[in-house]
Design an enzyme around this catalytic site. Structure first.
Site, mmCIF file in Angstrom:
data_model
loop_
_atom_site.group_PDB
_atom_site.id
_atom_site.type_symbol
_atom_site.label_atom_id
_atom_site.label_comp_id
_atom_site.label_asym_id
_atom_site.label_seq_id
_atom_site.Cartn_x
_atom_site.Cartn_y
_atom_site.Cartn_z
ATOM 1 N N ARG A 61 67.244 23.280 -1.648
ATOM 2 C CA ARG A 61 66.177 22.290 -1.774
ATOM 3 C C ARG A 61 66.635 20.941 -2.242
ATOM 4 O O ARG A 61 65.907 20.014 -1.823
ATOM 5 C CB ARG A 61 65.094 22.923 -2.716
ATOM 6 C CG ARG A 61 63.866 22.099 -2.863
ATOM 7 C CD ARG A 61 62.641 22.883 -3.298
ATOM 8 N NE ARG A 61 63.004 23.351 -4.766
ATOM 9 C CZ ARG A 61 62.851 22.655 -5.956
ATOM 10 N NH1 ARG A 61 62.848 21.390 -5.915
ATOM 11 N NH2 ARG A 61 63.327 23.157 -7.097
ATOM 12 N N TYR A 113 48.810 7.789 16.270
ATOM 13 C CA TYR A 113 48.557 9.168 16.294
ATOM 14 C C TYR A 113 47.650 9.716 15.637
ATOM 15 O O TYR A 113 47.500 9.181 14.360
ATOM 16 C CB TYR A 113 50.045 9.945 16.184
ATOM 17 C CG TYR A 113 50.005 11.226 15.871
ATOM 18 C CD1 TYR A 113 49.561 12.195 16.904
ATOM 19 C CD2 TYR A 113 50.234 11.847 14.611
ATOM 20 C CE1 TYR A 113 49.553 13.351 16.887
ATOM 21 C CE2 TYR A 113 50.126 13.489 14.561
ATOM 22 C CZ TYR A 113 49.812 14.028 15.759
ATOM 23 O OH TYR A 113 49.760 15.453 15.695
ATOM 24 N N ASP A 185 56.537 3.185 12.378
ATOM 25 C CA ASP A 185 56.775 4.598 13.113
ATOM 26 C C ASP A 185 57.589 4.132 14.424
ATOM 27 O O ASP A 185 56.870 3.554 15.391
ATOM 28 C CB ASP A 185 55.483 5.425 13.357
ATOM 29 C CG ASP A 185 55.596 6.590 14.161
ATOM 30 O OD1 ASP A 185 56.509 6.870 14.669
ATOM 31 O OD2 ASP A 185 54.625 7.580 13.858
ATOM 32 N N LYS A 210 60.467 14.839 18.572
ATOM 33 C CA LYS A 210 60.249 13.985 19.749
ATOM 34 C C LYS A 210 61.863 13.834 20.502
ATOM 35 O O LYS A 210 62.587 14.394 20.721
ATOM 36 C CB LYS A 210 59.463 12.829 19.710
ATOM 37 C CG LYS A 210 58.242 13.074 18.944
ATOM 38 C CD LYS A 210 57.297 14.361 19.569
ATOM 39 C CE LYS A 210 56.075 14.528 19.126
ATOM 40 N NZ LYS A 210 55.596 14.972 17.690
#
Length: 392
Positions: A61, A113, A185, A210
């Site tokens: 982690r 988005y 973005d 993507k």
């Protein structure tokens, strides 16, 4: 046995061309074994050498070698000082928005988005974060929206799904003048076609699901920063929230990056052909594509990018036509997401932007007649033939 490079030795990568950087990554191989494919370190914990001594790793982690290779690689590609790989694009958005404090104001692109708007409207607003949406291609409107408590400007360019383009350099200057963080973005264009940090932005994010991954087989989010204060904050946020990417998913993104440049070239080439063909179809009333010379922000696109990407939106003559296309496409798949090798078609009204208020959708043009196309790397003529059959 040959002594391989230390895990931290990747400084010479800056001398390589971008195409070579994507193939070789930060290290490009495992220094301990020489493995050409960087290993998936699936271990959750790491053995200590002695009290107060470790290998640099203790618990996945906190830090994991596979994730670290991806993070360093993305920092190199986006030309930032540090990268962070998290579990999804929305996890990346969440991490960045966590920089804000109660009472702060964020300005968002009006056309972006739906999930990014949703998380501000439903969740971060509960914590006292104020937000506004503006057309980022209109700098006058942006300046008029600034408040004394504006601490972040969040830009998506090109926008999803209406393909508006924002001037990153100019907006970055505005952000700096008010001491606000500029976030971009960069999912649609990737660092192959656009580098927001070099244009003046402070933070760049991706839905790595993507184009970076490129194969529709994993979820990922990427954050790259160029300021140490942001690196320190995001590192602490990711370690504490536990939203980091898993080793296998990190490896899948690393594998996808190796073909990023060749895929983006093909996406770009195909999208130009498909967009020009769509413009000639009687049932297609409008095509939204940043590669058209008559696009309102074409000059900005040419100045700040080196390509147009693979995204097209188009409006047809009726909702009935839109629904028939979705039913009749064969090679093209009716599915959410984008940026993979396969061509996908999406219905923004009910899929990507269903959470956006109706009045905003109508204003932007996100209606039942709008379709979004993620042009894949198949033969362009086959994509066109499939659309032609669906439009009959």
């Amino acid at each position: 046995m040959k002594n391989f490079k230390n895990y931290n030795d990747y400084s010479k990568k800056e001398e390589l061309a971008f195409e070579s950087k994507t193939v070789h990554g930060a290290l490009g191989h495992d220094p301990m074994t020489g493995a050409v494919s960087f290993p998936i370190f699936q271990s959750s914990t790491f053995r200590h050498i002695a009290l107060g001594q470790d290998t640099g790793y203790s618990y996945s982690r906190v830090k994991n070698p596979t994730r670290e290779e991806l993070e360093r690689t993305m920092a190199i590609l986006e030309e930032g000082i540090a990268g962070f790989a998290v579990s999804s694009g929305m996890a990346a958005v969440t991490s960045v928005l966590s920089l804000l404090n109660p009472g702060d104001h964020i300005i968002l692109s009006d056309d972006l988005y739906g999930g990014t708007l949703h998380i501000n409207e439903i969740f971060f607003s509960r914590y006292g974060i104020e937000f506004s949406q503006v057309d980022m291609s209109d700098l006058k409107q942006l300046n008029e929206t600034i408040r004394p408590n504006t601490k972040m400007i969040f830009v998506e360019t090109p926008t999803n799904p209406m393909m508006k383009v924002a001037d990153i350099k100019e907006i970055s200057k505005i952000a700096k003048s008010i001491n606000a963080v500029m976030v971009v973005d960069n999912t649609f264009l990737t660092p192959y076609y656009q580098k927001p940090l070099t244009l003046g932005a402070d933070i760049v994010i991706h839905s790595g699901t993507k184009y970076l991954g490129g194969h529709n087989d994993t979820l990922a989010g990427i954050i790259v920063v160029k300021k140490q204060e942001h690196a320190d904050f995001i590192l602490g946020q990711v370690k504490t929230f536990g939203n980091q990417i898993a080793p296998l998913d990190a490896w899948l993104i690393l594998r996808g990056l190796k073909t990023l440049t060749v895929r983006m070239k093909q996406h770009n080439e195909n999208s130009i052909k498909v967009a020009n063909w769509l413009r000639k179809q009687p049932k297609v009333k409008e095509v939204y594509f940043v590669g058209f010379e008559d696009h309102p922000q074409y000059s900005i696109t040419k100045e700040q990018t080196t390509g147009f990407g693979g995204m097209i939106s188009f409006a047809v003559d009726s909702e009935e036509t839109a629904k028939k296309i979705l039913e009749k496409v064969d090679l093209i798949m009716f599915a959410e997401s984008l940026g993979g090798t396969e061509t996908l078609i999406t219905y923004p009204l009910t899929q990507t932007h269903n959470s956006v208020p109706e009045e905003i959708r109508e204003k932007l043009g996100i209606t039942g007649k709008l379709l979004r196309l993620s042009v894949g790397i198949e033969e362009a003529d086959d994509i066109i033939k499939d659309l032609e059959n669906a439009l009959k």
